[in-house]
Write a protein that holds these residues in place. Structure first.
Motif, PDB file in Angstrom:
ATOM      1  N   UNK A 233       0.831  -1.209   0.000  1.00 50.09           N
ATOM      2  CA  UNK A 233       0.000   0.000   0.000  1.00 50.09           C
ATOM      3  C   UNK A 233       0.857   1.247   0.000  1.00 50.09           C
ATOM      4  N   UNK A 234       0.278   2.312  -0.555  1.00 49.43           N
ATOM      5  CA  UNK A 234       0.937   3.606  -0.560  1.00 49.43           C
ATOM      6  C   UNK A 234      -0.133   4.680  -0.665  1.00 49.43           C
ATOM      7  N   UNK A 235       0.286   5.911  -0.531  1.00 47.35           N
ATOM      8  CA  UNK A 235      -0.586   7.042  -0.841  1.00 47.35           C
ATOM      9  C   UNK A 235       0.238   8.006  -1.672  1.00 47.35           C
ATOM     10  N   UNK A 236      -0.452   8.763  -2.510  1.00 49.89           N
ATOM     11  CA  UNK A 236       0.279   9.666  -3.408  1.00 49.89           C
ATOM     12  C   UNK A 236      -0.579  10.877  -3.742  1.00 49.89           C
ATOM     13  N   UNK A 237       0.071  12.040  -3.743  1.00 51.03           N
ATOM     14  CA  UNK A 237      -0.588  13.298  -4.114  1.00 51.03           C
ATOM     15  C   UNK A 237      -0.466  13.473  -5.629  1.00 51.03           C
ATOM     16  N   UNK A 238      -1.287  12.725  -6.354  1.00 52.77           N
ATOM     17  CA  UNK A 238      -1.186  12.679  -7.816  1.00 52.77           C
ATOM     18  C   UNK A 238      -2.531  12.938  -8.479  1.00 52.77           C
ATOM     19  N   UNK A 239      -3.388  13.720  -7.815  1.00 47.99           N
ATOM     20  CA  UNK A 239      -4.751  13.904  -8.309  1.00 47.99           C
ATOM     21  C   UNK A 239      -4.839  14.857  -9.498  1.00 47.99           C
ATOM     22  N   UNK A 240      -3.813  15.609  -9.788  1.00 55.90           N
ATOM     23  CA  UNK A 240      -3.864  16.579 -10.900  1.00 55.90           C
ATOM     24  C   UNK A 240      -3.919  15.874 -12.258  1.00 55.90           C
ATOM     25  N   UNK A 241      -3.108  14.847 -12.441  1.00 59.33           N
ATOM     26  CA  UNK A 241      -3.002  14.189 -13.743  1.00 59.33           C
ATOM     27  C   UNK A 241      -3.673  12.818 -13.820  1.00 59.33           C
ATOM     28  N   UNK A 242      -4.154  12.296 -12.687  1.00 59.18           N
ATOM     29  CA  UNK A 242      -4.642  10.923 -12.669  1.00 59.18           C
ATOM     30  C   UNK A 242      -5.990  10.812 -11.974  1.00 59.18           C
ATOM     31  N   UNK A 243      -6.713   9.773 -12.322  1.00 57.33           N
ATOM     32  CA  UNK A 243      -7.950   9.383 -11.631  1.00 57.33           C
ATOM     33  C   UNK A 243      -7.759   7.921 -11.207  1.00 57.33           C
ATOM     34  N   UNK A 244      -8.579   7.430 -10.290  1.00 59.07           N
ATOM     35  CA  UNK A 244      -8.457   6.011  -9.935  1.00 59.07           C
ATOM     36  C   UNK A 244      -8.557   5.096 -11.157  1.00 59.07           C
ATOM     37  N   UNK A 245      -9.407   5.457 -12.109  1.00 55.53           N
ATOM     38  CA  UNK A 245      -9.588   4.622 -13.296  1.00 55.53           C
ATOM     39  C   UNK A 245      -8.339   4.604 -14.185  1.00 55.53           C
ATOM     40  N   UNK A 246      -7.650   5.737 -14.312  1.00 57.40           N
ATOM     41  CA  UNK A 246      -6.456   5.769 -15.165  1.00 57.40           C
ATOM     42  C   UNK A 246      -5.242   5.175 -14.460  1.00 57.40           C
ATOM     43  N   UNK A 247      -5.304   5.067 -13.137  1.00 58.14           N
ATOM     44  CA  UNK A 247      -4.186   4.494 -12.388  1.00 58.14           C
ATOM     45  C   UNK A 247      -4.209   2.964 -12.377  1.00 58.14           C
ATOM     46  N   UNK A 248      -5.396   2.393 -12.310  1.00 58.93           N
ATOM     47  CA  UNK A 248      -5.516   0.943 -12.222  1.00 58.93           C
ATOM     48  C   UNK A 248      -4.922   0.288 -13.469  1.00 58.93           C
ATOM     49  N   UNK A 249      -3.987  -0.637 -13.244  1.00 60.73           N
ATOM     50  CA  UNK A 249      -3.315  -1.338 -14.334  1.00 60.73           C
ATOM     51  C   UNK A 249      -2.011  -0.709 -14.773  1.00 60.73           C
ATOM     52  N   UNK A 250      -1.727   0.507 -14.331  1.00 56.91           N
ATOM     53  CA  UNK A 250      -0.500   1.223 -14.710  1.00 56.91           C
ATOM     54  C   UNK A 250       0.702   0.653 -13.964  1.00 56.91           C
ATOM     55  N   UNK A 251       1.810   0.481 -14.674  1.00 57.39           N
ATOM     56  CA  UNK A 251       3.062   0.081 -14.021  1.00 57.39           C
ATOM     57  C   UNK A 251       3.800   1.331 -13.551  1.00 57.39           C
ATOM     58  N   UNK A 252       4.327   1.270 -12.327  1.00 52.87           N
ATOM     59  CA  UNK A 252       5.051   2.388 -11.720  1.00 52.87           C
ATOM     60  C   UNK A 252       6.319   1.871 -11.059  1.00 52.87           C
ATOM     61  N   UNK A 253       7.240   2.782 -10.809  1.00 55.39           N
ATOM     62  CA  UNK A 253       8.442   2.461 -10.039  1.00 55.39           C
ATOM     63  C   UNK A 253       8.247   2.949  -8.613  1.00 55.39           C
ATOM     64  N   UNK A 254       8.755   2.161  -7.658  1.00 53.73           N
ATOM     65  CA  UNK A 254       8.613   2.514  -6.252  1.00 53.73           C
ATOM     66  C   UNK A 254       9.808   1.997  -5.466  1.00 53.73           C
ATOM     67  N   UNK A 255      10.180   2.746  -4.430  1.00 58.93           N
ATOM     68  CA  UNK A 255      11.181   2.278  -3.473  1.00 58.93           C
ATOM     69  C   UNK A 255      10.453   1.341  -2.521  1.00 58.93           C
ATOM     70  N   UNK A 256      10.941   0.102  -2.415  1.00 52.98           N
ATOM     71  CA  UNK A 256      10.238  -0.902  -1.608  1.00 52.98           C
ATOM     72  C   UNK A 256      10.954  -1.236  -0.300  1.00 52.98           C
ATOM     73  N   UNK A 257      12.116  -0.619  -0.050  1.00 51.36           N
ATOM     74  CA  UNK A 257      12.829  -0.982   1.179  1.00 51.36           C
ATOM     75  C   UNK A 257      12.974   0.171   2.179  1.00 51.36           C
ATOM     76  N   UNK A 258      12.100   1.176   2.088  1.00 47.12           N
ATOM     77  CA  UNK A 258      11.998   2.155   3.164  1.00 47.12           C
ATOM     78  C   UNK A 258      11.107   1.551   4.248  1.00 47.12           C
ATOM     79  N   UNK A 259      11.283   1.959   5.508  1.00 51.19           N
ATOM     80  CA  UNK A 259      10.366   1.474   6.543  1.00 51.19           C
ATOM     81  C   UNK A 259       8.957   2.023   6.288  1.00 51.19           C
ATOM     82  N   UNK A 260       7.921   1.283   6.671  1.00 53.73           N
ATOM     83  CA  UNK A 260       6.548   1.785   6.513  1.00 53.73           C
ATOM     84  C   UNK A 260       6.372   3.108   7.246  1.00 53.73           C
ATOM     85  N   UNK A 261       5.486   3.952   6.691  1.00 54.78           N
ATOM     86  CA  UNK A 261       5.256   5.274   7.273  1.00 54.78           C
ATOM     87  C   UNK A 261       3.752   5.520   7.367  1.00 54.78           C
ATOM     88  N   UNK A 262       3.308   5.931   8.530  1.00 56.50           N
ATOM     89  CA  UNK A 262       1.891   6.215   8.723  1.00 56.50           C
ATOM     90  C   UNK A 262       1.568   7.581   8.129  1.00 56.50           C
TER      91      UNK A 262
END
Length: 111
Positions: free
Chosen positions: A46-75
């Protein structure tokens, strides 16, 4: 400041596929809650992202993205963010996501 390749190699940046995106109305700034599947041993994170300007939930689903996976979880509000989805600012400072320009297997590591 210069870093070595060994410093860079400490970051585990993987490609994942957004399986679900939902509005995150509790966030201080407009954002989405994201579920990103990295396949294999990493699975869905899970993640959260401030990306509402260019994206909608519908355009995000299925999209491949890059992410850092070894940072500690953050609330972040009510969301425990497990990965940092990567992007770059457009001319107005709004986030544009980074992902491969061809389909690749989920979980692939950036090198």
């Amino acid at each position: 400041m210069s870093i070595t390749y060994d410093d860079f190699a400490k970051l585990d940046i993987r490609v994942g596929r957004i399986t679900r995106a939902e509005p995150f109305p509790e966030a201080r700034k407009p954002a989405f809650k994201l579920w990103v599947d990295f396949g294999g041993d990493l699975g869905e994170k899970r993640s959260s992202a401030q990306i509402t300007r260019h994206y909608t939930p519908e355009t995000l689903t299925g999209r491949q993205v890059l992410a850092v996976v070894n940072f500690p979880p953050r609330q972040i509000g009510k969301v425990l963010s497990e990965v940092l989805v990567l992007g770059v600012p457009d001319a107005d400072g709004e986030v544009v996501l980074i992902g491969p320009d061809h389909a690749v297997p989920d979980g692939g590591r950036l090198f």
